[in-house]
Design a protein around this motif. Structure first.
Motif, mmCIF file in Angstrom:
data_model
loop_
_atom_site.group_PDB
_atom_site.id
_atom_site.type_symbol
_atom_site.label_atom_id
_atom_site.label_comp_id
_atom_site.label_asym_id
_atom_site.label_seq_id
_atom_site.Cartn_x
_atom_site.Cartn_y
_atom_site.Cartn_z
ATOM 1 N N ARG A 1 0.850 -1.200 0.000
ATOM 2 C CA ARG A 1 0.000 0.000 0.000
ATOM 3 C C ARG A 1 0.886 1.251 0.000
ATOM 4 N N ARG A 2 0.297 2.383 -0.411
ATOM 5 C CA ARG A 2 0.996 3.665 -0.367
ATOM 6 C C ARG A 2 0.232 4.593 0.575
ATOM 7 N N LEU A 3 0.662 4.623 1.834
ATOM 8 C CA LEU A 3 0.019 5.438 2.853
ATOM 9 C C LEU A 3 1.036 6.444 3.374
ATOM 10 N N ARG A 4 0.804 7.722 3.088
ATOM 11 C CA ARG A 4 1.766 8.771 3.435
ATOM 12 C C ARG A 4 1.241 9.612 4.605
ATOM 13 N N ALA A 5 2.129 9.916 5.534
ATOM 14 C CA ALA A 5 1.772 10.702 6.711
ATOM 15 C C ALA A 5 1.756 12.194 6.390
ATOM 16 N N VAL A 6 0.704 12.860 6.851
ATOM 17 C CA VAL A 6 0.571 14.316 6.704
ATOM 18 C C VAL A 6 0.394 14.886 8.106
ATOM 19 N N TRP A 7 1.366 15.671 8.569
ATOM 20 C CA TRP A 7 1.305 16.246 9.922
ATOM 21 C C TRP A 7 0.275 17.368 9.946
ATOM 22 N N THR A 8 -0.698 17.240 10.840
ATOM 23 C CA THR A 8 -1.792 18.221 10.924
ATOM 24 C C THR A 8 -2.007 18.632 12.380
ATOM 25 N N PRO A 9 -1.066 19.360 12.981
ATOM 26 C CA PRO A 9 -1.213 19.739 14.394
ATOM 27 C C PRO A 9 -2.366 20.714 14.598
ATOM 28 N N GLY A 10 -2.854 20.727 15.820
ATOM 29 C CA GLY A 10 -3.953 21.620 16.185
ATOM 30 C C GLY A 10 -4.839 20.953 17.212
ATOM 31 N N HIS A 11 -5.535 19.897 16.816
ATOM 32 C CA HIS A 11 -6.347 19.121 17.758
ATOM 33 C C HIS A 11 -5.444 18.512 18.822
ATOM 34 N N THR A 12 -4.297 18.009 18.410
ATOM 35 C CA THR A 12 -3.184 17.668 19.294
ATOM 36 C C THR A 12 -1.906 18.080 18.568
ATOM 37 N N PRO A 13 -0.798 18.230 19.283
ATOM 38 C CA PRO A 13 0.450 18.652 18.616
ATOM 39 C C PRO A 13 0.947 17.669 17.574
ATOM 40 N N GLY A 14 0.658 16.376 17.770
ATOM 41 C CA GLY A 14 1.171 15.383 16.843
ATOM 42 C C GLY A 14 0.110 14.707 16.001
ATOM 43 N N HIS A 15 -1.033 15.341 15.840
ATOM 44 C CA HIS A 15 -2.084 14.740 15.022
ATOM 45 C C HIS A 15 -1.581 14.559 13.589
ATOM 46 N N VAL A 16 -1.895 13.405 13.011
ATOM 47 C CA VAL A 16 -1.558 13.167 11.610
ATOM 48 C C VAL A 16 -2.796 12.705 10.848
ATOM 49 N N CYS A 17 -2.896 13.128 9.600
ATOM 50 C CA CYS A 17 -3.797 12.521 8.635
ATOM 51 C C CYS A 17 -2.965 11.563 7.798
ATOM 52 N N LEU A 18 -3.628 10.633 7.149
ATOM 53 C CA LEU A 18 -2.923 9.592 6.404
ATOM 54 C C LEU A 18 -3.495 9.517 5.002
ATOM 55 N N HIS A 19 -2.644 9.821 4.023
ATOM 56 C CA HIS A 19 -3.084 9.940 2.639
ATOM 57 C C HIS A 19 -2.813 8.621 1.907
ATOM 58 N N LEU A 20 -3.892 7.936 1.530
ATOM 59 C CA LEU A 20 -3.774 6.695 0.775
ATOM 60 C C LEU A 20 -3.656 7.058 -0.699
ATOM 61 N N GLU A 21 -2.426 7.007 -1.187
ATOM 62 C CA GLU A 21 -2.120 7.478 -2.541
ATOM 63 C C GLU A 21 -2.414 6.387 -3.573
ATOM 64 N N GLU A 22 -3.652 6.003 -3.645
ATOM 65 C CA GLU A 22 -4.093 4.977 -4.571
ATOM 66 C C GLU A 22 -5.388 5.444 -5.231
ATOM 67 N N ARG A 23 -5.627 4.976 -6.429
ATOM 68 C CA ARG A 23 -6.838 5.357 -7.148
ATOM 69 C C ARG A 23 -8.070 4.958 -6.344
ATOM 70 N N HIS A 24 -9.056 5.855 -6.290
ATOM 71 C CA HIS A 24 -10.274 5.551 -5.545
ATOM 72 C C HIS A 24 -10.948 4.328 -6.159
ATOM 73 N N PRO A 25 -11.376 3.355 -5.327
ATOM 74 C CA PRO A 25 -11.938 2.117 -5.879
ATOM 75 C C PRO A 25 -13.212 2.324 -6.699
ATOM 76 N N ALA A 26 -13.948 3.398 -6.426
ATOM 77 C CA ALA A 26 -15.160 3.683 -7.198
ATOM 78 C C ALA A 26 -14.896 4.689 -8.310
ATOM 79 N N GLY A 27 -13.637 5.075 -8.482
ATOM 80 C CA GLY A 27 -13.283 5.994 -9.554
ATOM 81 C C GLY A 27 -13.636 7.439 -9.294
ATOM 82 N N LEU A 28 -13.858 7.819 -8.018
ATOM 83 C CA LEU A 28 -14.170 9.216 -7.716
ATOM 84 C C LEU A 28 -12.996 10.116 -8.082
ATOM 85 N N THR A 29 -13.323 11.335 -8.531
ATOM 86 C CA THR A 29 -12.288 12.290 -8.934
ATOM 87 C C THR A 29 -11.579 12.843 -7.707
ATOM 88 N N GLY A 30 -10.274 12.883 -7.779
ATOM 89 C CA GLY A 30 -9.485 13.412 -6.677
ATOM 90 C C GLY A 30 -8.239 12.574 -6.481
#
Length: 342
Positions: free
Chosen positions: A168-197
């Motif tokens: 899998r291709r899961l990339r960490a995106v640091w998004t502090p605010g809610h907590t200092p070390g909060h992260v979002c995780l970006h799954l860099e793969e084509r959407h299974p239903a073909g949604l744009t984005g």
């Protein structure tokens, strides 16, 4: 009955209940990898929550024992609570951003009495009435607080890097605010239903479809650094909006599309709230007084004791943002300190 949702492309979610909480549940995501399932968050440390997680994994065709790794978006107990138990059963690694690992370590090493004393000091400085602070000073056995013995992660999430999810291709995106070390995780793969984005985003509590996350203060009692968590959060929101994922998979509520639109709504909400606070600060107010006047999901006299502490922390976070922007300032010589619009 355990609720399991199939999001396609080897991603499912399990609704793990949060006891006595209006949020209801945490969405624990189960991501298939070449070495077994990896969990994104684990849920609250509670027997019913554990049973639900185990049942959910069974419904996904796997088990707790098969878990290869655990990726934690942030240290809060409704996300990190069951991580230690999952690791004990499966031998899985547990990963978290360094800033939140520091909070976990500090929490584990600090006696509960030290936390109560620190909370009493902070609330007094914020202008809380003695009747509110007195229980924190009471010479009696301390009631255990949730999350005081969280599992210490054994891996560090490095922002910008791909996590160790084989296949899998899961990339960490640091998004502090809610907590200092909060992260979002970006799954860099084509959407299974073909949604744009651009792929899918596991957003934790950073980006939710219908509610705004709490922005408070997470500070080391021994560190005098003045942080700006609301400023961090707003900057992080814009960063996530630029990612433009096809779909957002949050930790609460439900999946949704059009992340940039939701980001714009949240940015506008916080700007409107800051403007409203400036109106309240026409006369000097302590953080406690400001919290009493702010708009919450219920009247101040109906807000429980612990939630009032959280509300005051959020009021302080907004005050810091206003001060940093030069729109408010502390009144010289005031004790407890008051703030006024400029």
């Amino acid at each position: 009955m355990t609720q399991v949702h199939d999001h396609g492309g080897g991603v499912r979610s399990v609704e793990v209940p949060i006891p006595d909480n209006p949020l209801g549940h945490t969405l624990v995501y189960v991501v298939d990898t070449d070495r077994g399932p990896v969990l994104i968050d684990t849920g609250w440390d509670d027997p019913a929550s554990w049973d639900t997680l185990a049942e959910g994994l069974t419904a996904c065709g796997t088990s707790v024992a098969d878990v290869h790794g655990v990726v934690i978006t942030h240290h809060h107990p409704d996300h990190h609570g069951l991580s230690g138990r999952v690791r004990e059963v499966s031998g899985a690694w547990v990963a978290m951003h360094a800033a939140d690992i520091a909070i976990v370590r500090r929490t584990r090493e600090t006696r509960p009495g030290r936390w109560y004393a620190y909370m009493a000091h902070k609330l007094t400085a914020a202008g809380a009435p003695e009747a509110h602070v007195a229980p924190l000073r009471a010479d009696r056995p301390r009631r255990a607080l949730p999350g005081l013995a969280p599992a210490l992660p054994d891996r560090e999430i490095v922002p910008g890097e791909l996590l160790d999810l084989p296949g899998r291709r899961l990339r960490a995106v640091w998004t502090p605010g809610h907590t200092p070390g909060h992260v979002c995780l970006h799954l860099e793969e084509r959407h299974p239903a073909g949604l744009t984005g651009r792929g899918r985003l596991f957003s934790g509590d950073h980006l939710l479809p219908r509610i705004t996350p709490h922005i408070g203060l997470y500070e080391d009692p021994d560190d005098a650094t003045v942080t700006d968590p609301l400023g961090d959060y707003l900057d992080s929101l814009e960063r996530v909006g630029r990612l433009d994922p096809a779909e957002v998979l949050p930790a609460h509520q439900h999946a949704f599309a059009d992340a940039p639109s939701r980001v714009r709504e949240l940015l506008a909400h916080h700007e409107e709230r800051l403007d409203g606070l400036l109106t309240l600060l026409a006369a000097p107010l302590t953080p406690w007084q400001l919290a009493e006047l702010m708009e919450w999901n219920r009247p101040w006299d109906q807000i429980p004791y612990g939630s009032r502490n959280i509300a005051v922390s959020e009021a302080e976070a907004h005050l810091r943002r206003l001060v940093k922007l030069g729109r408010a300032e502390a009144v010289t010589g005031s004790e407890p300190v008051t703030y006024v619009a400029v």
